[in-house]
Design an enzyme around this catalytic site. Structure first.
Site, mmCIF file in Angstrom:
data_model
loop_
_atom_site.group_PDB
_atom_site.id
_atom_site.type_symbol
_atom_site.label_atom_id
_atom_site.label_comp_id
_atom_site.label_asym_id
_atom_site.label_seq_id
_atom_site.Cartn_x
_atom_site.Cartn_y
_atom_site.Cartn_z
ATOM 1 N N HIS A 1 29.085 44.068 39.604
ATOM 2 C CA HIS A 1 28.875 42.962 40.540
ATOM 3 C C HIS A 1 27.447 42.404 40.408
ATOM 4 C CE1 HIS A 1 30.840 41.240 44.374
ATOM 5 N NE2 HIS A 1 29.992 40.360 43.876
ATOM 6 N N GLU B 1 34.469 48.678 45.715
ATOM 7 C CA GLU B 1 33.162 48.793 45.081
ATOM 8 C C GLU B 1 32.287 49.773 45.856
ATOM 9 O OE1 GLU B 1 31.398 44.946 44.580
ATOM 10 O OE2 GLU B 1 33.003 44.218 43.294
ATOM 11 N N GLY C 1 33.437 24.486 44.053
ATOM 12 C CA GLY C 1 32.188 24.228 44.764
ATOM 13 C C GLY C 1 31.002 24.246 43.819
ATOM 14 N N ILE D 1 29.076 26.680 42.580
ATOM 15 C CA ILE D 1 29.097 27.650 41.487
ATOM 16 C C ILE D 1 30.162 27.281 40.468
ATOM 17 C CG2 ILE D 1 29.536 30.059 40.889
ATOM 18 C CD1 ILE D 1 28.307 30.809 43.625
ATOM 19 N N SER E 1 41.264 23.969 43.985
ATOM 20 C CA SER E 1 40.487 23.951 45.226
ATOM 21 C C SER E 1 41.391 24.034 46.444
ATOM 22 C CB SER E 1 39.630 22.681 45.300
ATOM 23 O OG SER E 1 40.440 21.522 45.258
ATOM 24 N N ARG E 2 40.778 24.404 47.559
ATOM 25 C CA ARG E 2 41.526 24.515 48.817
ATOM 26 C C ARG E 2 41.885 23.129 49.346
ATOM 27 N NH1 ARG E 2 39.902 24.232 54.014
ATOM 28 N NH2 ARG E 2 37.736 24.032 53.314
ATOM 29 N N GLY F 1 33.988 36.342 41.712
ATOM 30 C CA GLY F 1 33.979 35.979 43.120
ATOM 31 C C GLY F 1 34.014 37.223 43.982
ATOM 32 N N ARG F 2 35.100 37.401 44.699
ATOM 33 C CA ARG F 2 35.275 38.589 45.528
ATOM 34 C C ARG F 2 36.436 39.406 45.003
ATOM 35 N NH1 ARG F 2 30.818 38.443 46.536
ATOM 36 N NH2 ARG F 2 29.741 38.309 48.532
#
Length: 340
Positions: free
Chosen positions: A303, A284, A170, A172, A191-192, A254-255
């Site tokens: 983060h 976190e 995407g 980013i 990618s998805r 990312g996450r």
């Protein structure tokens, strides 16, 4: 009709940005904006949730600007969101929003920050790669010990010709691809949904079902993935074994739930990966007893690869507010099917 008369909505901001209310009011004269300024870390135990909820209710706000975890904390503390028409997130990730509301009313709009992060995050990624390839951390340690040693630093790699695999193509991911491409790196994207070449700054494009093949041959793998049911644990288990040929370095901006801590430590111990640069972690803040702190080939940052700025938040919100009062579709609206 005077412009001020059109602003029947009331905005409540819970943030760490003291300039944000004035920036919005300057750009939207007549809009009612109330703000509650919180401390930088915004930790649950430091918040006066009762006072925040009281002020939100007294303001009769139907628009809230804050961070997803802040809304989650307030809802858990008793905030009623029935009157809420729009929640604007100050971050790109919105995973905590799914747990914030018992159900998402059909007339509740949730938007996120879809711009303003990519530049920072791209700089973070390329900076970490350069730092690693040029031995900057080791040189700093030598400097602290007043050591002049050249031989061990001579064998270094140029970024030109190294391969980076970016999980997420995407906005980013594309900005990271652009800066890596400028340094001559070979850029792969996962990618998805199916995307086809030519796609700006990507040399190879693959889909999620080809993850093992994608990981193989990468010198660096960078995840910018959001937290969704599809991405949670994507790199956990033995998945990173596919990286062992080149002993890839994992970068996660990312996450954190894309890989669990035990899987990451296993991949390091088994030498499937040569190191990890973790700006996002499963838990976190990272607990003091986490073994990751003592891993010699792991870099931990809190983060912070893509900090949000006051000006960008105001810009995105004001642009969307003008569309909101006209009834037009808003930019960066959260798709609850995809989770971002």
């Amino acid at each position: 009709m005077a412009e001020d008369d059109r602003h029947t909505h009331k905005v409540f901001i819970v943030s760490i940005f003291p300039r944000l209310p004035k920036l919005i009011k300057d750009q939207v004269p007549g809009l009612s904006v109330v703000s509650f300024l919180v401390s930088g870390e915004m930790l649950r135990h430091t918040l006066d949730t009762n006072e925040i909820i009281k002020q939100i209710e007294e303001s009769k706000a139907d628009i809230i600007i804050s961070f997803p975890h802040m809304l989650h904390i307030l809802v858990q503390a008793g905030l009623n969101t029935d009157a809420l028409k729009w929640f604007h997130s100050c971050s790109a990730g919105v995973d905590e929003l799914r747990g914030s509301l018992s159900k998402l009313p059909e007339d509740l709009i949730c938007t996120r920050m879809g711009e303003g992060y990519g530049g920072f995050m791209a700089e973070y990624v390329i900076g970490q790669i350069i730092s690693r390839e040029h031995y900057f951390p080791q040189m700093l340690k030598d400097q602290e010990q007043k050591l002049w040693q050249r031989t061990k630093f001579i064998k270094k790699r140029s970024l030109c010709g190294l391969t980076i695999g970016i999980l997420g193509t995407g906005a980013i991911g594309s900005q990271i691809a652009a800066i890596c491409k400028a340094f001559g790196m070979i850029v792969k994207g996962l990618s998805r949904t199916k995307k086809v070449l030519p796609f700006p700054n990507f040399d190879i494009l693959m889909q999620q079902q080809d993850l093992g093949q994608f990981l193989a041959g990468c010198d660096y793998v960078c995840s910018v993935l959001p937290s969704t049911p599809e991405t949670s644990g994507l790199l956990s288990g033995n998945v990173l074994k596919a990286c062992q040929e080149k002993e890839t370095v994992l970068i996660n901006i990312g996450r954190g739930d894309v890989i669990d801590e035990s899987s990451l430590i296993k991949a390091l111990n088994m030498k499937w990966i040569a190191g990890a640069i973790m700006d996002a972690n499963e838990k976190e803040p990272l607990t003091k007893d986490s073994p990751l702190w003592n891993e010699p080939n792991v870099v931990i940052t809190p983060h912070i690869s893509g900090p949000c700025t006051t000006d960008t938040i105001a810009k995105v919100f004001v642009s969307n507010y003008k569309k909101f009062i006209k009834g037009d579709p808003l930019d960066y609206t959260v798709d609850w099917q995809t989770g971002y």
